[in-house]
Design a protein around this motif. Structure first.
Motif, PDB file in Angstrom:
ATOM      1  N   ILE A 109      11.491  -2.770  -2.189  1.00  0.00           N
ATOM      2  CA  ILE A 109      11.793  -1.329  -2.241  1.00  0.00           C
ATOM      3  C   ILE A 109      10.982  -0.576  -1.178  1.00  0.00           C
ATOM      4  O   ILE A 109      11.495   0.332  -0.512  1.00  0.00           O
ATOM      5  CB  ILE A 109      11.596  -0.741  -3.667  1.00  0.00           C
ATOM      6  CG1 ILE A 109      11.996   0.741  -3.722  1.00  0.00           C
ATOM      7  CG2 ILE A 109      10.194  -0.907  -4.191  1.00  0.00           C
ATOM      8  CD1 ILE A 109      13.440   1.006  -3.466  1.00  0.00           C
ATOM      9  N   LYS A 110       9.742  -0.971  -1.007  1.00  0.00           N
ATOM     10  CA  LYS A 110       8.893  -0.322   0.010  1.00  0.00           C
ATOM     11  C   LYS A 110       9.547  -0.440   1.397  1.00  0.00           C
ATOM     12  O   LYS A 110       9.615   0.518   2.169  1.00  0.00           O
ATOM     13  CB  LYS A 110       7.516  -0.990   0.011  1.00  0.00           C
ATOM     14  CG  LYS A 110       6.569  -0.539   1.101  1.00  0.00           C
ATOM     15  CD  LYS A 110       5.267  -1.319   0.973  1.00  0.00           C
ATOM     16  CE  LYS A 110       4.233  -0.928   2.000  1.00  0.00           C
ATOM     17  NZ  LYS A 110       4.593  -1.206   3.377  1.00  0.00           N
ATOM     18  N   THR A 111      10.061  -1.638   1.686  1.00  0.00           N
ATOM     19  CA  THR A 111      10.672  -1.875   2.990  1.00  0.00           C
ATOM     20  C   THR A 111      12.002  -1.121   3.113  1.00  0.00           C
ATOM     21  O   THR A 111      12.283  -0.502   4.144  1.00  0.00           O
ATOM     22  CB  THR A 111      10.883  -3.389   3.210  1.00  0.00           C
ATOM     23  OG1 THR A 111       9.657  -4.048   2.894  1.00  0.00           O
ATOM     24  CG2 THR A 111      11.275  -3.707   4.633  1.00  0.00           C
ATOM     25  N   LEU A 112      12.819  -1.160   2.040  1.00  0.00           N
ATOM     26  CA  LEU A 112      14.108  -0.455   2.081  1.00  0.00           C
ATOM     27  C   LEU A 112      13.924   1.038   2.327  1.00  0.00           C
ATOM     28  O   LEU A 112      14.726   1.676   2.999  1.00  0.00           O
ATOM     29  CB  LEU A 112      14.865  -0.659   0.758  1.00  0.00           C
ATOM     30  CG  LEU A 112      15.667  -1.945   0.581  1.00  0.00           C
ATOM     31  CD1 LEU A 112      16.315  -1.959  -0.797  1.00  0.00           C
ATOM     32  CD2 LEU A 112      16.728  -2.090   1.673  1.00  0.00           C
ATOM     33  N   LEU A 113      12.849   1.596   1.763  1.00  0.00           N
ATOM     34  CA  LEU A 113      12.617   3.036   1.916  1.00  0.00           C
ATOM     35  C   LEU A 113      11.868   3.368   3.205  1.00  0.00           C
ATOM     36  O   LEU A 113      11.610   4.529   3.503  1.00  0.00           O
ATOM     37  CB  LEU A 113      11.823   3.593   0.723  1.00  0.00           C
ATOM     38  CG  LEU A 113      12.522   3.568  -0.632  1.00  0.00           C
ATOM     39  CD1 LEU A 113      11.666   4.247  -1.682  1.00  0.00           C
ATOM     40  CD2 LEU A 113      13.885   4.242  -0.553  1.00  0.00           C
ATOM     41  N   GLY A 114      11.500   2.343   3.968  1.00  0.00           N
ATOM     42  CA  GLY A 114      10.784   2.584   5.219  1.00  0.00           C
ATOM     43  C   GLY A 114       9.388   3.149   4.998  1.00  0.00           C
ATOM     44  O   GLY A 114       8.850   3.838   5.861  1.00  0.00           O
ATOM     45  N   ASP A 115       8.811   2.849   3.829  1.00  0.00           N
ATOM     46  CA  ASP A 115       7.444   3.296   3.524  1.00  0.00           C
ATOM     47  C   ASP A 115       6.484   2.397   4.306  1.00  0.00           C
ATOM     48  O   ASP A 115       6.375   1.213   4.015  1.00  0.00           O
ATOM     49  CB  ASP A 115       7.237   3.180   2.007  1.00  0.00           C
ATOM     50  CG  ASP A 115       5.794   3.402   1.584  1.00  0.00           C
ATOM     51  OD1 ASP A 115       4.933   3.624   2.457  1.00  0.00           O
ATOM     52  OD2 ASP A 115       5.536   3.350   0.365  1.00  0.00           O
ATOM     53  N   ASP A 116       5.802   2.953   5.295  1.00  0.00           N
ATOM     54  CA  ASP A 116       4.957   2.087   6.133  1.00  0.00           C
ATOM     55  C   ASP A 116       3.485   2.107   5.716  1.00  0.00           C
ATOM     56  O   ASP A 116       2.610   1.715   6.487  1.00  0.00           O
ATOM     57  CB  ASP A 116       5.136   2.395   7.628  1.00  0.00           C
ATOM     58  CG  ASP A 116       4.842   3.844   7.941  1.00  0.00           C
ATOM     59  OD1 ASP A 116       4.347   4.550   7.036  1.00  0.00           O
ATOM     60  OD2 ASP A 116       5.100   4.275   9.082  1.00  0.00           O
ATOM     61  N   SER A 117       3.219   2.550   4.485  1.00  0.00           N
ATOM     62  CA  SER A 117       1.821   2.493   4.022  1.00  0.00           C
ATOM     63  C   SER A 117       1.418   1.029   3.814  1.00  0.00           C
ATOM     64  O   SER A 117       2.270   0.142   3.689  1.00  0.00           O
ATOM     65  CB  SER A 117       1.639   3.309   2.744  1.00  0.00           C
ATOM     66  OG  SER A 117       2.524   2.858   1.754  1.00  0.00           O
ATOM     67  N   ASP A 118       0.121   0.811   3.785  1.00  0.00           N
ATOM     68  CA  ASP A 118      -0.456  -0.517   3.615  1.00  0.00           C
ATOM     69  C   ASP A 118       0.097  -1.215   2.356  1.00  0.00           C
ATOM     70  O   ASP A 118       0.286  -0.551   1.335  1.00  0.00           O
ATOM     71  CB  ASP A 118      -1.964  -0.274   3.453  1.00  0.00           C
ATOM     72  CG  ASP A 118      -2.760  -1.492   3.739  1.00  0.00           C
ATOM     73  OD1 ASP A 118      -3.266  -1.567   4.860  1.00  0.00           O
ATOM     74  OD2 ASP A 118      -2.869  -2.343   2.841  1.00  0.00           O
ATOM     75  N   ALA A 119       0.318  -2.532   2.436  1.00  0.00           N
ATOM     76  CA  ALA A 119       0.853  -3.256   1.271  1.00  0.00           C
ATOM     77  C   ALA A 119      -0.036  -3.072   0.035  1.00  0.00           C
ATOM     78  O   ALA A 119       0.446  -3.049  -1.096  1.00  0.00           O
ATOM     79  CB  ALA A 119       0.986  -4.741   1.597  1.00  0.00           C
ATOM     80  N   ALA A 120      -1.354  -2.904   0.261  1.00  0.00           N
ATOM     81  CA  ALA A 120      -2.279  -2.773  -0.871  1.00  0.00           C
ATOM     82  C   ALA A 120      -1.979  -1.547  -1.745  1.00  0.00           C
ATOM     83  O   ALA A 120      -2.349  -1.521  -2.921  1.00  0.00           O
ATOM     84  CB  ALA A 120      -3.714  -2.704  -0.360  1.00  0.00           C
ATOM     85  N   THR A 121      -1.276  -0.563  -1.199  1.00  0.00           N
ATOM     86  CA  THR A 121      -0.937   0.625  -2.012  1.00  0.00           C
ATOM     87  C   THR A 121       0.031   0.255  -3.143  1.00  0.00           C
ATOM     88  O   THR A 121       0.199   1.012  -4.092  1.00  0.00           O
ATOM     89  CB  THR A 121      -0.288   1.741  -1.163  1.00  0.00           C
ATOM     90  OG1 THR A 121       0.869   1.193  -0.523  1.00  0.00           O
ATOM     91  CG2 THR A 121      -1.247   2.284  -0.120  1.00  0.00           C
ATOM     92  N   LEU A 122       0.668  -0.915  -3.043  1.00  0.00           N
ATOM     93  CA  LEU A 122       1.601  -1.341  -4.096  1.00  0.00           C
ATOM     94  C   LEU A 122       0.873  -1.956  -5.296  1.00  0.00           C
ATOM     95  O   LEU A 122       1.466  -2.138  -6.361  1.00  0.00           O
ATOM     96  CB  LEU A 122       2.587  -2.376  -3.539  1.00  0.00           C
ATOM     97  CG  LEU A 122       3.540  -1.897  -2.432  1.00  0.00           C
ATOM     98  CD1 LEU A 122       4.353  -3.076  -1.915  1.00  0.00           C
ATOM     99  CD2 LEU A 122       4.470  -0.804  -2.952  1.00  0.00           C
ATOM    100  N   LEU A 123      -0.403  -2.265  -5.111  1.00  0.00           N
ATOM    101  CA  LEU A 123      -1.133  -3.002  -6.156  1.00  0.00           C
ATOM    102  C   LEU A 123      -1.106  -2.355  -7.536  1.00  0.00           C
ATOM    103  O   LEU A 123      -0.812  -3.030  -8.532  1.00  0.00           O
ATOM    104  CB  LEU A 123      -2.592  -3.196  -5.742  1.00  0.00           C
ATOM    105  CG  LEU A 123      -2.970  -4.528  -5.145  1.00  0.00           C
ATOM    106  CD1 LEU A 123      -4.458  -4.554  -4.881  1.00  0.00           C
ATOM    107  CD2 LEU A 123      -2.591  -5.655  -6.107  1.00  0.00           C
TER     108      LEU A 123
END
Ligand code: HSE
Length: 300
Positions: A109-123
């Motif tokens: 979902i992060k990639t589909l939405l083009g959210d370029d924040s650090d992967a760690a924000t998904l934790l």
């Protein structure tokens, strides 16, 4: 848009680091295919490889629930999504099966939405999925599944996650004995008070393991991977745990222990060949006591 994401299995605890250490392996892992749709809300159209054990109801599935939390945080609940989940590893195995699915979903979902924040924000969202899966939002599977490699959860409140180096050429043999050990129950049987003497042993070992990772000192890593707090209790849930340990150590393993909350066990080795031989030997032993198993060999 649509996207296909793989997230790996993980070995949590790494013997002495209950809830604070974990690492990712190359395989197995889970796959999520996610598509944006016109109708707001999340649907799960397909789950494979779960023998019908996982809910298609998006309010009950850890993947959709954590994705929903993420969308809420962005104020994007207007979005329509369809999820396909392909389980490529056993459920309830102690290999971070729910984490792999959740992390794959969040990354999709992060990639589909083009959210370029650090992967760690998904934790934090992935930890919500863990909380739902076993009653406790531990991060030692989701953090390495998301970030790769070896990870230390230095603190939960506030969340402080540290990526650790590891020596080249460290191999991992994993065997999943096909018995049921739900993480929720494996957490309930652990003592919640410990003796100072045991605590001293444990933190000496954790510090030794982390030092060994930095110093590329495989002997130190091996000496340090001992657990006086959790393994003595949980090993009872694993068929022939101590026999398997003796077999692995005799065959040249650097260390041996429970993966996550079990029933999977893992051994570190210095080469692929030894990891393969250990996997085969343990699986053969499990067959001889009439227990099915899966085996995996991976670099770290
Ligand atoms: N640290 C967790 C536990 C990992 O041991 O319960 C579960 O996979």
């Amino acid at each position: 848009g649509s996207i296909h994401v793989f997230a790996p299995a993980t070995v949590a605890n790494v013997v002495c680091g209950f809830d604070v250490l974990g690492f990712a392996v190359n395989e197995p892992g889970d796959e999520v295919i996610m598509r944006l749709t016109d109708k707001p809300g999340i649907t799960i159209s397909k789950i494979t490889g779960d023998d019908g054990r996982l809910p298609l109801n998006p309010a009950k599935n850890t993947v959709s629930v954590s994705v929903q939390h993420y969308l809420q945080s962005l104020g994007r609940t207007d979005i329509g999504l369809d999820i396909e989940l392909h389980k490529k590893m056993p459920i309830g195995s102690g290999l971070g099966s729910s984490s792999a699915s959740t992390v794959a979903g969040l990354f999709a979902i992060k990639t589909l939405l083009g959210d370029d924040s650090d992967a760690a924000t998904l934790l934090p969202f992935a930890m919500k999925g863990e909380e739902m899966a076993c009653g406790h939002g531990h991060a030692d599977n989701v953090a390495p599944a998301l970030l790769g490699g070896f990870v230390l959860i230095r603190s939960y409140e506030p969340l402080d996650v540290v990526r650790l180096p590891h020596p080249d050429g460290l191999w991992c043999a994993i065997v999943f004995p096909d018995v049921d050990v739900p993480t929720r129950e494996a957490r309930q049987i652990i003592r919640n008070k410990i003796f100072m003497k045991d605590a001293v042993t444990q933190w000496g070992n954790i510090a030794g393991l982390v030092s060994g990772l930095f110093m590329q000192d495989i002997d130190l890593i091996g000496r340090s991977m001992k657990d006086v707090l959790v393994e003595p209790v949980r090993s009872m849930l694993i068929p022939d745990f101590y026999i398997m340990r003796e077999m692995a150590m005799e065959m040249g393993a650097v260390s041996f222990g429970i993966s996550g909350s079990g029933p999977s066990v893992f051994a570190f080795t210095r080469d692929e060949e030894t990891a393969k031989r250990i996997t085969q030997k343990l699986q053969k032993h499990l067959t001889s006591i009439k227990i099915g198993s899966n085996g995996y060999v991976s670099t770290i």
